[in-house]
Motif scaffolding. Structure first.
Motif, short mmCIF file in Angstrom:
data_model
loop_
_atom_site.label_atom_id
_atom_site.label_comp_id
_atom_site.label_asym_id
_atom_site.label_seq_id
_atom_site.Cartn_x
_atom_site.Cartn_y
_atom_site.Cartn_z
N ARG A 130 43.40 24.36 17.14
CA ARG A 130 44.04 23.56 18.19
C ARG A 130 44.02 22.09 17.79
N GLN A 157 42.56 29.72 17.81
CA GLN A 157 43.70 29.89 18.71
C GLN A 157 44.27 28.53 19.07
N THR A 158 45.58 28.41 19.08
CA THR A 158 46.22 27.11 19.31
C THR A 158 46.54 26.86 20.78
N THR A 159 46.26 27.85 21.64
CA THR A 159 46.42 27.68 23.08
C THR A 159 45.14 28.16 23.76
N HIS A 160 45.05 27.97 25.06
CA HIS A 160 43.88 28.45 25.81
C HIS A 160 43.94 29.94 26.09
N THR A 162 45.64 32.60 23.95
CA THR A 162 46.09 33.53 22.91
C THR A 162 44.95 34.16 22.11
N ARG A 185 51.50 30.20 13.64
CA ARG A 185 51.61 30.06 15.10
C ARG A 185 52.74 30.93 15.67
N LEU A 189 52.05 33.51 18.76
CA LEU A 189 52.76 33.50 20.04
C LEU A 189 53.64 34.73 20.22
N TRP A 192 51.27 37.51 21.30
CA TRP A 192 50.83 37.22 22.67
C TRP A 192 51.93 37.51 23.68
N TRP A 314 37.78 30.59 19.34
CA TRP A 314 37.67 29.37 20.14
C TRP A 314 36.33 28.70 19.91
#
Length: 369
Positions: A130, A157-160, A162, A185, A189, A192, A314
């Motif tokens: 992230r 993970q690049t989002t909260h 995924t 990415r 996504l 996900w 994370w």
């Protein structure tokens, strides 16, 4: 093998408190390193200093800042100063005394040749993280119980939301089904989007998405309740349509041949699955490791005596937690068993991914252990 230097060390171990430094530590210098130690609140990770005393018994010849996530089986060296080899050897001896599985070393200032000389192997740098993530470019690991674990790639993970997709993708790269070049990415996504229950990935939907993405990989879901999950925090209206999506996922699982075992997947079952070269996507609560009861997916992919090795996509930068903590993370069996009970919603869930099958080969049924 334990060196003579390690066995003869009697390190000094003192708590580390942000904003203060023991006099012997200050006299070692390296003020830019000490600034890094105090830059974040590390108190949640039991920070302490492991020091090597000098001949006068008052000064230190070396010191290291050491932390670790709670309920895990490792120690992490943030930095070592002074006589660096002596400081690292003292930490290793300290970890052995606690019967831990592993010592890690963040590469803020550590030189690769020093790490190698101390018996540490280089960790592969993350494929992605992230934007808000902090951490060193390099990291090192030393296993202490004669065990080694094949290293998968680390991908933050690049989002909260995924984490489920990332754990599945890491598993497939580790299994040789997906190349590192294909793991980006867009892949994160895309998987996900197929698995999500908006925004979380619940076990059945994740299992179905994995099977759709890789039809040759045997997939099984392990879910010990026969109801929609991960919805208790939502309003009744928000729960209704997500519950409908979960019922659709169950129907999809039946159509494409993803079995759903109605039992909790125990730590013993996780060990057995890994022994069969399967990967286990495990839904855990972060209460034990991070202090807040949030459901989160991790990948179980290796075992060592007394602990299961996981990948956590994370890391909590606010506590000094970095990818070095989250990568090749050994969790004691009892701790993992506790984490896998998602207390906020009263259930446990997992997805197992087997080795790819040749066309026409029979698929295996899920273990109900």
């Amino acid at each position: 093998m334990t060196s003579q230097r390690e066995t003869s060390l009697k390190p000094i171990v003192v708590p580390f408190t942000a904003g203060t430094s023991p006099s012997p530590l200050s006299r070692l210098g390296h003020h830019e390193v000490l600034e890094r130690w105090h830059a974040v609140d590390r108190s949640a990770h039991a920070p302490h200093i492991v020091a090597v005393p000098g001949e006068d018994g008052e000064d230190w010849t070396a010191a290291a800042l050491v932390t670790a996530r709670p309920n895990t089986a490792y120690l992490k060296i943030v930095d070592a100063i002074g006589d660096v080899p002596a400081a690292v050897a003292a930490v290793v001896a300290h970890a052995r005394g606690r019967d831990l599985a592993q010592v890690k070393w963040e590469g803020w200032a550590a030189r690769p040749e020093d790490a190698a000389a101390a018996g540490f192997a280089s960790l592969s740098p993350p494929l992605a993280q992230r934007e808000a993530a902090t951490g060193p470019e390099a990291g090192y690991v030393r296993w202490l119980r004669g065990s080694t674990v094949t290293e998968p790639p680390y991908y933050g993970q690049t989002t909260h939301f995924t984490c489920g997709a990332v754990t599945a993708l890491v598993a497939q790269v580790h299994a040789g089904v997906l190349s590192r070049e294909e793991f980006d990415r867009r892949a994160e996504l895309t998987l996900w989007r197929d698995a999500t229950n908006f925004p979380a990935c619940e076990p059945v939907g994740l299992g179905v998405a994995v099977r759709r993405a890789w039809p040759s990989s045997p997939v099984a879901v392990h879910l010990d309740v026969d109801r929609p999950v991960l919805l208790d925090h939502l309003s009744e209206n928000e729960q209704e349509w997500r519950a409908h999506l979960q019922r659709m996922s169950r129907a999809d699982a039946g159509r494409i041949g993803v079995p759903i075992a109605p039992h909790r997947f125990s730590t013993a079952a996780i060990r057995s699955a890994i022994g069969r070269r399967e990967h286990v996507l495990l839904l855990v609560s972060l209460a034990g490791m991070q202090g807040f009861d949030v459901p989160h997916w991790v990948l179980c992919h290796g075992v060592v005596p007394g602990a299961v090795v996981v990948e956590d996509p994370w890391a909590n930068a606010a506590t000094g937690d970095t990818w070095v903590d989250a990568h090749l993370l050994p969790v004691p069996d009892p701790s993992l068993d506790t984490m896998s009970a998602v207390s906020a919603d009263g259930f446990s869930g997992a997805v197992t991914i087997g080795r790819p099958q040749r066309s026409g080969a029979p698929s295996s049924e899920p273990a109900d252990e």
